[in-house]
Design a protein around this motif. Structure first.
Motif, PDB file in Angstrom:
ATOM      1  N   GLY A   8     -16.613  11.848  14.062  1.00  5.00           N
ATOM      2  CA  GLY A   8     -17.001  11.426  14.180  1.00  5.00           C
ATOM      3  C   GLY A   8     -16.830  10.222  12.511  1.00  5.00           C
ATOM      4  N   VAL A   9     -15.579   9.987  12.546  1.00  4.37           N
ATOM      5  CA  VAL A   9     -14.467   9.300  11.640  1.00  4.37           C
ATOM      6  C   VAL A   9     -13.675   8.538  11.826  1.00  4.37           C
ATOM      7  N   ILE A  10     -14.037   7.027  11.415  1.00  6.21           N
ATOM      8  CA  ILE A  10     -12.875   6.174  11.211  1.00  6.21           C
ATOM      9  C   ILE A  10     -12.298   6.182  10.159  1.00  6.21           C
ATOM     10  N   HIS A  11     -10.973   6.309   9.942  1.00  4.64           N
ATOM     11  CA  HIS A  11      -9.790   5.609   8.732  1.00  4.64           C
ATOM     12  C   HIS A  11     -10.276   4.407   7.933  1.00  4.64           C
ATOM     13  N   GLY A  12     -10.304   3.852   8.615  1.00  6.60           N
ATOM     14  CA  GLY A  12     -10.602   2.374   7.793  1.00  6.60           C
ATOM     15  C   GLY A  12      -9.813   1.927   7.350  1.00  6.60           C
TER      16      GLY A  12
ATOM     17  N   ARG B  58      -9.668  -0.624  15.909  1.00  7.97           N
ATOM     18  CA  ARG B  58      -9.276  -0.886  15.835  1.00  7.97           C
ATOM     19  C   ARG B  58      -8.022  -1.254  15.563  1.00  7.97           C
ATOM     20  N   ARG B  59      -8.595  -2.408  14.079  1.00  9.77           N
ATOM     21  CA  ARG B  59      -7.415  -2.575  12.573  1.00  9.77           C
ATOM     22  C   ARG B  59      -6.654  -1.174  12.867  1.00  9.77           C
ATOM     23  N   ASP B  60      -7.189  -0.207  12.773  1.00  8.51           N
ATOM     24  CA  ASP B  60      -6.604   0.885  11.976  1.00  8.51           C
ATOM     25  C   ASP B  60      -5.144   0.682  13.637  1.00  8.51           C
ATOM     26  N   LEU B  61      -5.814   1.332  14.049  1.00  7.53           N
ATOM     27  CA  LEU B  61      -5.059   1.278  15.593  1.00  7.53           C
ATOM     28  C   LEU B  61      -3.423   0.604  15.776  1.00  7.53           C
ATOM     29  N   ARG B  62      -3.299  -0.821  15.304  1.00  2.86           N
ATOM     30  CA  ARG B  62      -3.160  -1.830  15.939  1.00  2.86           C
ATOM     31  C   ARG B  62      -2.203  -1.616  14.477  1.00  2.86           C
ATOM     32  N   ASN B  63      -2.705  -1.360  13.344  1.00  2.00           N
ATOM     33  CA  ASN B  63      -1.772  -1.339  12.587  1.00  2.00           C
ATOM     34  C   ASN B  63      -0.551  -0.273  12.290  1.00  2.00           C
ATOM     35  N   VAL B  64      -0.811   1.359  13.137  1.00  2.00           N
ATOM     36  CA  VAL B  64       0.134   1.804  13.716  1.00  2.00           C
ATOM     37  C   VAL B  64       1.320   1.276  14.234  1.00  2.00           C
TER      38      VAL B  64
ATOM     39  N   LEU C 212      -2.278  -1.416  22.832  1.00  2.00           N
ATOM     40  CA  LEU C 212      -3.459  -1.217  21.961  1.00  2.00           C
ATOM     41  C   LEU C 212      -5.093  -0.929  22.607  1.00  2.00           C
ATOM     42  N   ASP C 213      -4.671  -1.705  23.665  1.00  2.00           N
ATOM     43  CA  ASP C 213      -6.128  -1.413  24.922  1.00  2.00           C
ATOM     44  C   ASP C 213      -5.989   0.351  25.328  1.00  2.00           C
TER      45      ASP C 213
END
Ligand SMILES: Nc1ncnc2c1ncn2[C@@H]1O[C@H](COP(=O)(O)OP(=O)(O)O)[C@@H](O)[C@H]1O
Ligand SMILES: [Mg+2]
Length: 293
Positions: A221-225, A264-270, A284-285
């Motif tokens: 239940g964690v999102i790195h951020g 979304r931002r975490d995934l977009r970054n990598v 991304l989607d």
């Protein structure tokens, strides 16, 4: 580390006075001498001697106006945390600096059993503290101790995240101990992804990172951020490439109102990094859907 030298010279009475100042800082912007006496339970004469010593070691700041009082310096706070971690048999010795980030200093260290570990000192909000220090004498809230409070909060949050994600198999540092603004974890070999010249199989690594994001999201239940190439450490020295995601204090739970946006931002970054540097493409989607389902 300079503070270790000071720590070695401290006796239990010195620690008691440091502790008293720390507790006094929850109530006072500058902790009055009388309060230090009261909170430490030592005689005024003893407290005077200890304060002189702590001041000479540069662990506390003295203020003469509007009254005689003291506050902890960052080094004094470091001493309190290191002393507690040593008493808890988590740390035995501190070694050299492993890394400096925007908001932390990381050192290598040894446990009493001789295991090498990483010690992260969270360092937040020091400048705002200096700016406001002179103007308010007594405040009922915690704003005046923002550097101390924020640094401790960041460490607590990071430790909590690691305790949630590590047991689920996410490639993160193993949480070992925590006190005040300090987090102790397993030591990570390698270099951050942004410093790596060549990757043998970038597509495989990107997929492994997305898999970590999914496990953290689904099972912890964690999102790195704050996921980016700076917070992914890669080790190319072994036969098989290994990676570890570090730097978790800004994580949010999947129930947080901004959860989806941060995921979304975490995934977009990598994804953007791998496209830019290695020409590896991922939608991304699609990644988002994979992580969420
Ligand atoms: N567990 C660890 N083992 C080895 N080095 C580490 C570890 N954690 C952090 N570091 C080093 O310290 C640097 C800063 O740590 P990080 O957790 O990213 O803090 P910041 O919030 O300051 O960016 C990292 O880039 C890395 O070089
Ligand atoms: Mg970082």
């Amino acid at each position: 580390m300079k503070v270790v030298k000071a720590l070695k010279q401290l006796q239990p009475e010195d620690m008691r006075v440091l502790n008293a100042i720390e507790r006094g800082m929850a109530l006072y912007e500058i902790v009055p001498f009388d309060q230090i006496v009261r909170l430490s339970g030592l005689s005024p004469e003893e407290v005077s001697i200890r304060l002189r010593k702590l001041h000479k070691l540069d662990l506390i700041r003295r203020s003469l106006t509007p009254y005689l009082g003291y506050v902890l310096k960052v080094a004094g706070y470091d001493c309190l945390a290191l002393n507690a971690l040593s008493k808890a048999n988590i740390l035995y010795a501190i070694g050299r600096k492993l890394g400096v980030g925007k908001e932390a200093d990381v050192y290598d260290a040894l446990t009493p059993a001789g295991t090498r570990v990483a010690v992260k000192f969270h360092r937040l909000g020091r400048t705002s503290f200096r700016q406001t220090r002179r103007f308010r004498v007594y405040v009922g809230d915690r704003r005046h101790i923002s550097w101390l409070y924020q640094s401790r909060l960041a460490a607590e949050r990071e430790y909590e995240a690691l305790r949630l994600v590590f047991p689920k198999g996410v490639h993160a540092p193993k949480p070992i101990g925590h006190n005040r603004h300090v987090v102790v974890t397993s030591i990570i070999e390698g270099a951050p992804l942004n410093e790596i010249k060549d990757l043998p199989n970038p597509k495989e690594l990107l997929e492994a990172i997305i898999e970590d994001v999914r496990i953290a999201y689904q099972e912890a239940g964690v999102i790195h951020g704050d996921l980016s190439e700076y917070n992914i450490i890669v080790d190319l020295s072994k036969d098989e490439l290994t990676h570890v995601i570090i730097d978790w204090p800004q994580w949010v739970s999947t129930a947080h109102p901004s959860a989806e946006e941060l995921l979304r931002r975490d995934l977009r970054n990598v994804i953007a990094f791998f496209k830019r540097k290695y020409d590896v493409y991922m939608e991304l989607d699609e990644a988002l859907e994979y992580v969420r389902s």
